[in-house]
Design a protein around this motif. Structure first.
Motif, PDB file in Angstrom:
ATOM      1  N   LYS A 299       8.496   2.463   8.014  1.00 12.55           N
ATOM      2  CA  LYS A 299       7.375   2.048   8.849  1.00 12.55           C
ATOM      3  C   LYS A 299       6.346   3.163   9.023  1.00 12.55           C
ATOM      4  O   LYS A 299       5.137   2.910   9.087  1.00 12.55           O
ATOM      5  CB  LYS A 299       7.898   1.595  10.217  1.00 12.55           C
ATOM      6  CG  LYS A 299       8.768   0.346  10.161  1.00 12.55           C
ATOM      7  CD  LYS A 299       7.995  -0.849   9.639  1.00 12.55           C
ATOM      8  CE  LYS A 299       8.828  -2.108   9.634  1.00 12.55           C
ATOM      9  NZ  LYS A 299       8.070  -3.306   9.187  1.00 12.55           N
ATOM     10  N   TRP A 300       6.821   4.411   9.092  1.00 10.11           N
ATOM     11  CA  TRP A 300       5.916   5.557   9.227  1.00 10.11           C
ATOM     12  C   TRP A 300       5.041   5.695   7.979  1.00 10.11           C
ATOM     13  O   TRP A 300       3.822   5.915   8.086  1.00 10.11           O
ATOM     14  CB  TRP A 300       6.743   6.822   9.437  1.00 10.11           C
ATOM     15  CG  TRP A 300       5.991   8.029   9.920  1.00 10.11           C
ATOM     16  CD1 TRP A 300       5.704   9.167   9.207  1.00 10.11           C
ATOM     17  CD2 TRP A 300       5.474   8.257  11.242  1.00 10.11           C
ATOM     18  NE1 TRP A 300       5.042  10.070   9.992  1.00 10.11           N
ATOM     19  CE2 TRP A 300       4.880   9.549  11.249  1.00 10.11           C
ATOM     20  CE3 TRP A 300       5.459   7.499  12.408  1.00 10.11           C
ATOM     21  CZ2 TRP A 300       4.283  10.079  12.388  1.00 10.11           C
ATOM     22  CZ3 TRP A 300       4.851   8.036  13.539  1.00 10.11           C
ATOM     23  CH2 TRP A 300       4.284   9.307  13.516  1.00 10.11           C
ATOM     24  N   LEU A 301       5.634   5.532   6.827  1.00  8.67           N
ATOM     25  CA  LEU A 301       4.868   5.635   5.590  1.00  8.67           C
ATOM     26  C   LEU A 301       3.895   4.467   5.450  1.00  8.67           C
ATOM     27  O   LEU A 301       2.794   4.637   4.918  1.00  8.67           O
ATOM     28  CB  LEU A 301       5.810   5.704   4.386  1.00  8.67           C
ATOM     29  CG  LEU A 301       6.679   6.962   4.318  1.00  8.67           C
ATOM     30  CD1 LEU A 301       7.624   6.912   3.122  1.00  8.67           C
ATOM     31  CD2 LEU A 301       5.823   8.229   4.257  1.00  8.67           C
ATOM     32  N   ASN A 302       4.274   3.300   5.934  1.00  5.55           N
ATOM     33  CA  ASN A 302       3.334   2.174   5.945  1.00  5.55           C
ATOM     34  C   ASN A 302       2.117   2.513   6.809  1.00  5.55           C
ATOM     35  O   ASN A 302       0.979   2.185   6.445  1.00  5.55           O
ATOM     36  CB  ASN A 302       4.011   0.921   6.509  1.00  5.55           C
ATOM     37  CG  ASN A 302       5.050   0.331   5.568  1.00  5.55           C
ATOM     38  OD1 ASN A 302       5.121   0.690   4.400  1.00  5.55           O
ATOM     39  ND2 ASN A 302       5.870  -0.569   6.088  1.00  5.55           N
TER      40      ASN A 302
ATOM     41  N   ALA B 163      -0.112   4.964   4.942  1.00  4.24           N
ATOM     42  CA  ALA B 163      -0.858   4.273   3.885  1.00  4.24           C
ATOM     43  C   ALA B 163      -2.003   3.457   4.473  1.00  4.24           C
ATOM     44  O   ALA B 163      -3.105   3.403   3.903  1.00  4.24           O
ATOM     45  CB  ALA B 163       0.087   3.382   3.085  1.00  4.24           C
ATOM     46  N   LYS B 164      -1.763   2.822   5.613  1.00  2.00           N
ATOM     47  CA  LYS B 164      -2.811   2.048   6.264  1.00  2.00           C
ATOM     48  C   LYS B 164      -3.945   2.957   6.733  1.00  2.00           C
ATOM     49  O   LYS B 164      -5.133   2.637   6.557  1.00  2.00           O
ATOM     50  CB  LYS B 164      -2.239   1.279   7.450  1.00  2.00           C
ATOM     51  CG  LYS B 164      -3.257   0.399   8.160  1.00  2.00           C
ATOM     52  CD  LYS B 164      -2.620  -0.380   9.293  1.00  2.00           C
ATOM     53  CE  LYS B 164      -3.646  -1.263   9.994  1.00  2.00           C
ATOM     54  NZ  LYS B 164      -3.024  -2.059  11.105  1.00  2.00           N
ATOM     55  N   ALA B 165      -3.592   4.108   7.300  1.00  6.17           N
ATOM     56  CA  ALA B 165      -4.612   5.067   7.740  1.00  6.17           C
ATOM     57  C   ALA B 165      -5.416   5.576   6.560  1.00  6.17           C
ATOM     58  O   ALA B 165      -6.633   5.788   6.660  1.00  6.17           O
ATOM     59  CB  ALA B 165      -3.945   6.234   8.470  1.00  6.17           C
ATOM     60  N   GLU B 166      -4.751   5.762   5.433  1.00  3.10           N
ATOM     61  CA  GLU B 166      -5.437   6.212   4.216  1.00  3.10           C
ATOM     62  C   GLU B 166      -6.452   5.163   3.766  1.00  3.10           C
ATOM     63  O   GLU B 166      -7.581   5.487   3.382  1.00  3.10           O
ATOM     64  CB  GLU B 166      -4.410   6.467   3.116  1.00  3.10           C
ATOM     65  CG  GLU B 166      -4.976   6.897   1.781  1.00  3.10           C
ATOM     66  CD  GLU B 166      -5.485   8.333   1.788  1.00  3.10           C
ATOM     67  OE1 GLU B 166      -6.233   8.688   0.857  1.00  3.10           O
ATOM     68  OE2 GLU B 166      -5.158   9.084   2.717  1.00  3.10           O
ATOM     69  N   GLN B 167      -6.049   3.906   3.804  1.00  2.83           N
ATOM     70  CA  GLN B 167      -6.954   2.827   3.418  1.00  2.83           C
ATOM     71  C   GLN B 167      -8.166   2.732   4.351  1.00  2.83           C
ATOM     72  O   GLN B 167      -9.307   2.595   3.887  1.00  2.83           O
ATOM     73  CB  GLN B 167      -6.208   1.479   3.422  1.00  2.83           C
ATOM     74  CG  GLN B 167      -5.243   1.302   2.265  1.00  2.83           C
ATOM     75  CD  GLN B 167      -4.593  -0.061   2.294  1.00  2.83           C
ATOM     76  OE1 GLN B 167      -4.237  -0.579   3.339  1.00  2.83           O
ATOM     77  NE2 GLN B 167      -4.435  -0.647   1.125  1.00  2.83           N
TER      78      GLN B 167
ATOM     79  N   ALA C  31       0.824  -1.204   0.000  1.00 10.34           N
ATOM     80  CA  ALA C  31       0.000   0.000   0.000  1.00 10.34           C
ATOM     81  C   ALA C  31       0.860   1.257   0.000  1.00 10.34           C
ATOM     82  O   ALA C  31       0.556   2.240  -0.693  1.00 10.34           O
ATOM     83  CB  ALA C  31      -0.930   0.007   1.211  1.00 10.34           C
ATOM     84  N   ALA C  32       1.940   1.240   0.768  1.00  7.46           N
ATOM     85  CA  ALA C  32       2.822   2.409   0.835  1.00  7.46           C
ATOM     86  C   ALA C  32       3.574   2.610  -0.476  1.00  7.46           C
ATOM     87  O   ALA C  32       3.829   3.750  -0.882  1.00  7.46           O
ATOM     88  CB  ALA C  32       3.806   2.252   1.988  1.00  7.46           C
ATOM     89  N   LYS C  33       3.924   1.528  -1.139  1.00  5.86           N
ATOM     90  CA  LYS C  33       4.585   1.648  -2.450  1.00  5.86           C
ATOM     91  C   LYS C  33       3.658   2.324  -3.456  1.00  5.86           C
ATOM     92  O   LYS C  33       4.086   3.198  -4.220  1.00  5.86           O
ATOM     93  CB  LYS C  33       5.001   0.271  -2.957  1.00  5.86           C
ATOM     94  CG  LYS C  33       6.184  -0.336  -2.229  1.00  5.86           C
ATOM     95  CD  LYS C  33       6.506  -1.729  -2.766  1.00  5.86           C
ATOM     96  CE  LYS C  33       7.675  -2.341  -2.032  1.00  5.86           C
ATOM     97  NZ  LYS C  33       7.962  -3.727  -2.499  1.00  5.86           N
TER      98      LYS C  33
END
Length: 292
Positions: A278-281, A284-288, A39-41
């Motif tokens: 890890k922060w960007l992951n 991305a998770k919060a965005e999802q 997701a972050a990618k």
């Protein structure tokens, strides 16, 4: 490095003189790229128009010297008004100026990345700030007020038998890192990052890395950035200036000082890269979750 001190440093030091150089920031970017989940990618590729993290890692340094980016200059650091080398420590209320600092900036730009009201370009800029600031906050002298974050501690760095004059902040930003990387290019940074990633996976950082991201979630706002600033700042007393500034002034720091501190600089790059990934992951998770 409050506003007045920043004006002093800007007058005496070249642009980019107080930030991990290209090699340091790119190394953090390469390490972080390795730890991005699917997701972050997708998120970062979309916001950066396909550019990898390492390629934009120094954007914030260039931007702050533009008319539109002048506001961001104080956001690259936090000024710990502590008592080096007796006692190091960061206090947000005391050390973060009214114009903001790196701790509040990371929290702010994390929020902006998740703000659907902003344009893709604005969210992309927020991402580029985060990439850069996760590097900056890992450099110990970005968390210290003494001598304008080390910028006014004049030292020497030996090259081919002839020591050149520089300052301690630049030594940490560039000289130590570029010596570790054996170069000044993106290729050198990528090579350095591969060794760091190997140590994160199977070597000296393997059992340490989970502790580097144990500060909590992005929902804590300034919680994690403050913890990272504290973590970096402690090295000012233990390693960067263990005997104070005066013993280093006008001394060549390319020998024993480098040997003692190169492992610390390398570990800080590892921390910056791993935390960034890890922060960007998490973003991305919060965005999802927000969109479901």
């Amino acid at each position: 490095m409050k506003t007045s001190a920043f004006a002093l440093s800007a007058a005496f030091f070249a642009p980019g003189a107080y930030s991990w150089g290209l090699v340091g920031h790119a190394t953090v970017g390469y390490v972080a790229q390795h730890y991005l989940d699917g997701a972050a990618k997708i998120m970062t590729s979309h916001l950066l128009n396909g550019e990898p993290l390492a390629n934009v890692a120094s954007w914030a340094d260039t931007f702050r010297y533009t008319k539109d980016g002048q506001f961001s200059a104080p956001l690259h650091y936090i000024d710990a008004h502590d008592d080096v080398p007796k006692k190091c420590g960061v206090k947000l209320d005391r050390d973060c100026g009214p114009e903001g600092c790196i701790v509040t900036a990371i929290a702010n730009y994390t929020t902006r990345m998740l703000d659907d009201k902003l344009s893709k370009e604005e969210r992309g800029d927020a991402l580029k700030f985060i990439i850069h600031f996760l590097g900056d906050i890992s450099q110990p002298l970005h968390t210290e007020n003494l001598d304008v974050g080390g910028n006014t501690i004049t030292v020497k760095w030996g090259t081919e038998g002839a020591a050149s004059k520089t300052n301690l902040h630049s030594v940490w930003d560039r000289n130590i890192v570029e010596t570790l990387a054996e170069g000044t290019t993106l290729a050198a940074a990528e090579s350095l990052s591969k060794g760091i990633i190997e140590d994160l996976e199977n070597g000296i950082y393997k059992d340490l890395k989970d502790g580097w991201t144990s500060c909590g979630s992005i929902k804590r706002g300034t919680g994690c950035p403050k913890a990272w600033a504290q973590d970096s700042n402690k090295y000012v007393c233990s390693n960067v200036l263990p005997n104070g500034a005066d013993v280093l002034r006008d001394q060549d720091v390319s020998g024993e000082y480098y040997t003692a501190n190169a492992p610390i600089a390398r570990q800080q790059l590892a921390k910056g890269g791993y935390r960034l990934g890890k922060w960007l992951n998490s973003i991305a998770k919060a965005e999802q979750l927000k969109n479901h």
